[in-house]
Design an enzyme around this catalytic site. Structure first.
Site, PDB file in Angstrom:
ATOM      1  N   LYS A  24      69.622  28.971  37.670  1.00 43.06           N
ATOM      2  CA  LYS A  24      68.657  29.410  38.712  1.00 43.06           C
ATOM      3  C   LYS A  24      67.717  28.281  39.096  1.00 43.06           C
ATOM      4  O   LYS A  24      67.452  28.055  40.274  1.00 43.06           O
ATOM      5  CB  LYS A  24      67.852  30.610  38.182  1.00 43.06           C
ATOM      6  CG  LYS A  24      66.542  30.866  38.905  1.00 43.06           C
ATOM      7  CD  LYS A  24      65.833  32.092  38.398  1.00 43.06           C
ATOM      8  CE  LYS A  24      64.653  31.883  37.491  1.00 43.06           C
ATOM      9  NZ  LYS A  24      63.480  31.193  38.021  1.00 43.06           N
ATOM     10  N   ASN A  25      67.224  27.552  38.078  1.00 36.24           N
ATOM     11  CA  ASN A  25      66.178  26.557  38.363  1.00 36.24           C
ATOM     12  C   ASN A  25      66.729  25.227  38.870  1.00 36.24           C
ATOM     13  O   ASN A  25      65.974  24.287  39.076  1.00 36.24           O
ATOM     14  CB  ASN A  25      65.280  26.382  37.130  1.00 36.24           C
ATOM     15  CG  ASN A  25      64.434  27.625  36.899  1.00 36.24           C
ATOM     16  OD1 ASN A  25      64.365  28.490  37.762  1.00 36.24           O
ATOM     17  ND2 ASN A  25      63.809  27.722  35.733  1.00 36.24           N
ATOM     18  N   CYS A 122      56.467  34.282  38.400  1.00 35.71           N
ATOM     19  CA  CYS A 122      56.006  35.108  37.291  1.00 35.71           C
ATOM     20  C   CYS A 122      54.531  34.886  37.023  1.00 35.71           C
ATOM     21  O   CYS A 122      54.018  33.786  37.191  1.00 35.71           O
ATOM     22  CB  CYS A 122      56.828  34.788  36.056  1.00 35.71           C
ATOM     23  SG  CYS A 122      58.522  35.342  36.247  1.00 35.71           S
ATOM     24  N   ARG A 127      49.105  28.924  37.316  1.00 34.74           N
ATOM     25  CA  ARG A 127      50.155  28.162  38.001  1.00 34.74           C
ATOM     26  C   ARG A 127      49.646  27.441  39.259  1.00 34.74           C
ATOM     27  O   ARG A 127      50.076  27.722  40.391  1.00 34.74           O
ATOM     28  CB  ARG A 127      51.360  29.060  38.315  1.00 34.74           C
ATOM     29  CG  ARG A 127      51.903  29.727  37.073  1.00 34.74           C
ATOM     30  CD  ARG A 127      53.193  30.446  37.303  1.00 34.74           C
ATOM     31  NE  ARG A 127      54.334  29.552  37.306  1.00 34.74           N
ATOM     32  CZ  ARG A 127      55.589  29.957  37.475  1.00 34.74           C
ATOM     33  NH1 ARG A 127      55.843  31.222  37.654  1.00 34.74           N
ATOM     34  NH2 ARG A 127      56.581  29.097  37.453  1.00 34.74           N
ATOM     35  N   ASP A 316      60.861  28.967  28.366  1.00 34.07           N
ATOM     36  CA  ASP A 316      61.601  30.166  28.776  1.00 34.07           C
ATOM     37  C   ASP A 316      62.564  30.661  27.703  1.00 34.07           C
ATOM     38  O   ASP A 316      63.205  31.691  27.869  1.00 34.07           O
ATOM     39  CB  ASP A 316      62.384  29.871  30.066  1.00 34.07           C
ATOM     40  CG  ASP A 316      61.469  29.385  31.155  1.00 34.07           C
ATOM     41  OD1 ASP A 316      60.742  30.210  31.711  1.00 34.07           O
ATOM     42  OD2 ASP A 316      61.440  28.167  31.415  1.00 34.07           O
ATOM     43  N   ARG A 424      65.902  38.935  39.380  1.00 31.35           N
ATOM     44  CA  ARG A 424      65.461  37.643  39.926  1.00 31.35           C
ATOM     45  C   ARG A 424      66.201  36.484  39.282  1.00 31.35           C
ATOM     46  O   ARG A 424      66.413  35.443  39.901  1.00 31.35           O
ATOM     47  CB  ARG A 424      63.954  37.453  39.660  1.00 31.35           C
ATOM     48  CG  ARG A 424      63.065  37.971  40.738  1.00 31.35           C
ATOM     49  CD  ARG A 424      61.676  37.412  40.594  1.00 31.35           C
ATOM     50  NE  ARG A 424      61.692  35.977  40.517  1.00 31.35           N
ATOM     51  CZ  ARG A 424      60.793  35.232  39.867  1.00 31.35           C
ATOM     52  NH1 ARG A 424      59.798  35.801  39.248  1.00 31.35           N
ATOM     53  NH2 ARG A 424      60.886  33.933  39.862  1.00 31.35           N
TER      54      ARG A 424
END
Ligand code: EPU
Length: 448
Positions: A24-25, A122, A127, A316, A424
Site C-alpha cells: 500500500k505504502n 489514521c 501528523r 506498523d 483501507r
C-alpha cells in the site's frame, strides 16, 4: 445492506494461506509518480484497497486516465491530459487519505498550480506536514493556507535545494523525491528515510528517467532532468500486511503461509518473531513463494522492542504483535519512537483481559523525541492473559487489525464496529479470514 460490524467468534487457530500483493505504502506513491511522466505507466499487483481507490479518484479528477489492464491487479495510467480539477470535487476527498499532499510537486511541475485538500489518514498523533511545506517553499513554491485547503503555485519554477530533515520522515522524503526529479539543478537531501518502499519509489522514478543517488548516512542526491517518461513496475510486497498475518498466526496458535511475503523486507520482524518463540520458513520461489509462520506449541517468550525508522522495527508492525505478546509468558516492553500516540488501542485489549500499562517514559531503549514530553509512548505487556470477547470500536487501520486478531484469539463472540476501515489497507480481509477458518459474520441491517 451489510453493517459496518463484524461478529467474530474467537478460539479457532487461523490456518491456511493468504496472499499479499503490492505494498500500500508504495503503490499509492507510484500512482502519484505516474503524473510526472509524459507517457503512460503500468503497474502490476495493485491491491484492491480503499487507499488505491482514493488516489485513483484524485488522479482521474486531474485528467489522468486510469484503466484496468489485462491482468488481475494491473492498472494503466495515462497522464497525457493532466488538467486542473475543481476545488469542490477535490474536497470530496478531504480527510480520506494522506497521499494528496504528495501531489504538490507533480502538479506544480505539470500545471504550475496545486490545490491540496485537508489530509486524512489514521489518527495516531498530530501528523504535521511542516517538513513538506518548508521543503516546497525552498524549492520555490508559494504556499497559501486557506480554510478550504492548500493552494500552491510556482511562478518562477522549482529549483534544486539542500535540505536536512529534522527526522527521517517517509512522506517528506517522498515529497522531496517527487519534486526534485523535475526541478532545475541538484537536490541534496540529508537524514532521508530509506524504507524499502522509498527505495522502490526511487526505482520507479529511475525507470522514468530520473537520476537519484543514495549515498551512505541517509543522504540522497537528485539531479533534476527536464522530462520523464512512464514506467512499468511490479511493486514490492506489502510487508506490513505480511507481518499482520504472521502475528495473527502467533496470537491464535495458528499456521499461516503468507504467499508473496519477502524475507529481505522483513528481517527485523523475523528476528523478533523467532525471539518470541514463533517459527517461520522461507520459500524463495519467485512464483508462488512466501513465508510460512506458525506457533510451534509451548510458551511464547516476552521481548523488549523499540519501533524505529528502517532498518528498525516498523511502527506498523507493533499493534498486531502486541496481541501476540499478551500470550507470552512474562513482561514485554514496546517503546514507540515514530508516533507519539499509538497505544490508544491497548485500552480495548485490557477490557478483553490483557494487562498492558502505557507510560510516558522511554522504556527499554534510548531516549526518544517523546521522552519527558508527557506522551504515553511506552507499553509494558504482562502475559500470558486469557482474552475474552468484548465489543470493540476500530480506531485506525493497524490498531483495527490488532482488535480483529484479539477477537479471534479470545474466547466468545465479539462485535467489532467500524470494520470497513480495515479495507483501507488490507485487501479482501474478510475472504482471507474465512479462508483461514475464522468464524466471522457481517450482520445485515435494514435499509432506513
Ligand atoms: N513528521 C513531522 N513533520 C512532517 C512529517 C512527519 O514532524 O512534516 C513526523 C510525524 O509526526 C511522525 C514522524 O515524523 O512522528 C514520522 O512520520 P512519517 O512522515 O515518516 O510518516 P508518514 O509518511 O505520514 C508513512 C506511512 C505510515 C507509516 C509511517 C512510518 C504512508 C501512507 N504512511 O506515514 O503508515 O507508519 O510512514 O513508517 O506511507 C499505515 O500504513 O497504516 C501507516 C500509518
Amino acid at each position: 445492506m451489510l453493517s459496518d460490524v463484524l461478529v467474530v467468534t474467537g478460539g479457532t487457530p487461523l490456518t491456511g494461506e493468504v496472499r499479499v500483493r503490492g505494498a500500500k505504502n508504495l503503490v499509492s506513491k507510484a500512482m502519484v509518480a505516474a503524473v510526472l511522466g509524459h507517457t503512460p505507466s503500468r503497474m502490476f499487483d495493485v491491491p484492491r484497497i480503499r487507499d488505491v481507490e482514493i488516489v485513483r479518484g484524485l488522479l482521474e479528477l486531474h485528467g489522468v486516465r486510469v484503466t484496468d489492464g489485462d491482468l488481475d491487479g494491473e492498472l494503466v495510467f495515462d497522464p497525457s491530459n493532466v488538467e486542473r480539477a475543481g476545488i469542490d470535487e477535490i474536497n470530496v476527498h478531504a480527510g480520506s487519505s494522506r497521499i494528496p499532499i504528495l501531489l504538490c510537486g507533480p502538479l506544480l511541475h505539470r500545471l504550475g498550480h496545486a490545490f491540496i485538500p485537508d489530509l486524512g489518514g489514521c489518527h495516531i498523533g498530530p501528523r504535521p506536514i511542516d517538513f513538506h511545506l518548508e521543503a516546497l517553499r525552498q524549492f520555490g513554491a508559494i504556499v497559501d493556507k486557506t480554510p478550504e485547503g492548500l493552494h500552491l503555485s510556482a511562478p518562477n519554477g522549482l529549483h534544486g535545494i539542500k535540505f536536512t530533515l529534522d527526522y527521517p520522515s517517509v512522506g517528506a522524503t517522498e515529497q522531496i523525491l517527487l519534486t526534485a526529479v523535475l526541478a532545475e539543478g541538484v537536490t541534496e537531501l540529508a537524514n532521508a528515510a530509506v524504507e524499502p518502499e522509498i527505495v522502490d519509489l526511487i526505482c520507479v522514478l529511475q525507470k522514468m528517467g530520473a537520476i537519484i543517488k543514495v549515498h551512505t548516512n541517509r543522504v540522497i542526491e537528485i539531479e533534476g532532468v527536464s522530462r520523464l517518461t512512464g514506467f512499468t513496475h511490479r511493486p514490492i510486497p506489502d510487508r506490513i500486511e505480511a507481518a499482520s498475518w504472521a502475528s495473527a498466526a502467533l496470537a491464535t496458535k495458528g499456521d499461516i503461509f503468507v504467499r508473496g511475503a519477502r524475507q529481505a523486507d522483513m528481517m527485523t520482524y523475523l528476528n523478533v518473531f523467532r525471539s518470541i518463540g514463533g517459527s517461520y520458513e522461507v520459500d524463495d520461489d519467485p512464483v508462488g513463494g512466501g513465508i510460512r509462520f506458525w506457533h510451534p506449541g509451548g510458551d511464547l517468550r516476552p521481548v523488549v522492542i523499540e519501533t524505529d525508522v528502517h532498518p528498525g522495527f516498523m511502527t506498523d508492525w507493533q499493534q498486531p504483535l502486541v496481541v501476540a505478546l499478551t500470550q507470552a509468558n512474562g513482561l514485554s516492553v514496546v517503546h514507540e519512537t515514530v508516533y507519539e500516540n499509538r497505544f490508544g488501542y491497548t485500552h480495548a485489549l485490557n477490557q478483553m483481559g490483557a494487562t498492558i500499562q502505557v507510560y510516558a517514559e522511554c522504556l527499554g531503549g534510548a531516549d526518544c523525541r517523546f521522552g519527558r514530553r508527557g506522551f504515553r509512548h511506552s507499553a509494558v505487556i504482562a502475559g500470558p492473559a486469557k482474552l475474552h470477547a468484548h465489543d470493540l470500536v476500530i480506531p485506525d487501520l493497524r490498531a483495527g487489525f490488532s482488535h480483529l486478531i484479539a477477537a479471534l484469539a479470545a474466547e466468545g463472540t465479539s462485535r467489532v464496529h467500524g470494520v470497513d476501515l480495515i479495507n483501507r489497507g488490507y485487501e479482501d480481509f474478510e475472504a482471507k479470514l474465512a479462508g483461514l477458518g475464522a468464524r466471522t459474520e457481517r450482520p445485515v441491517t435494514q435499509a432506513a
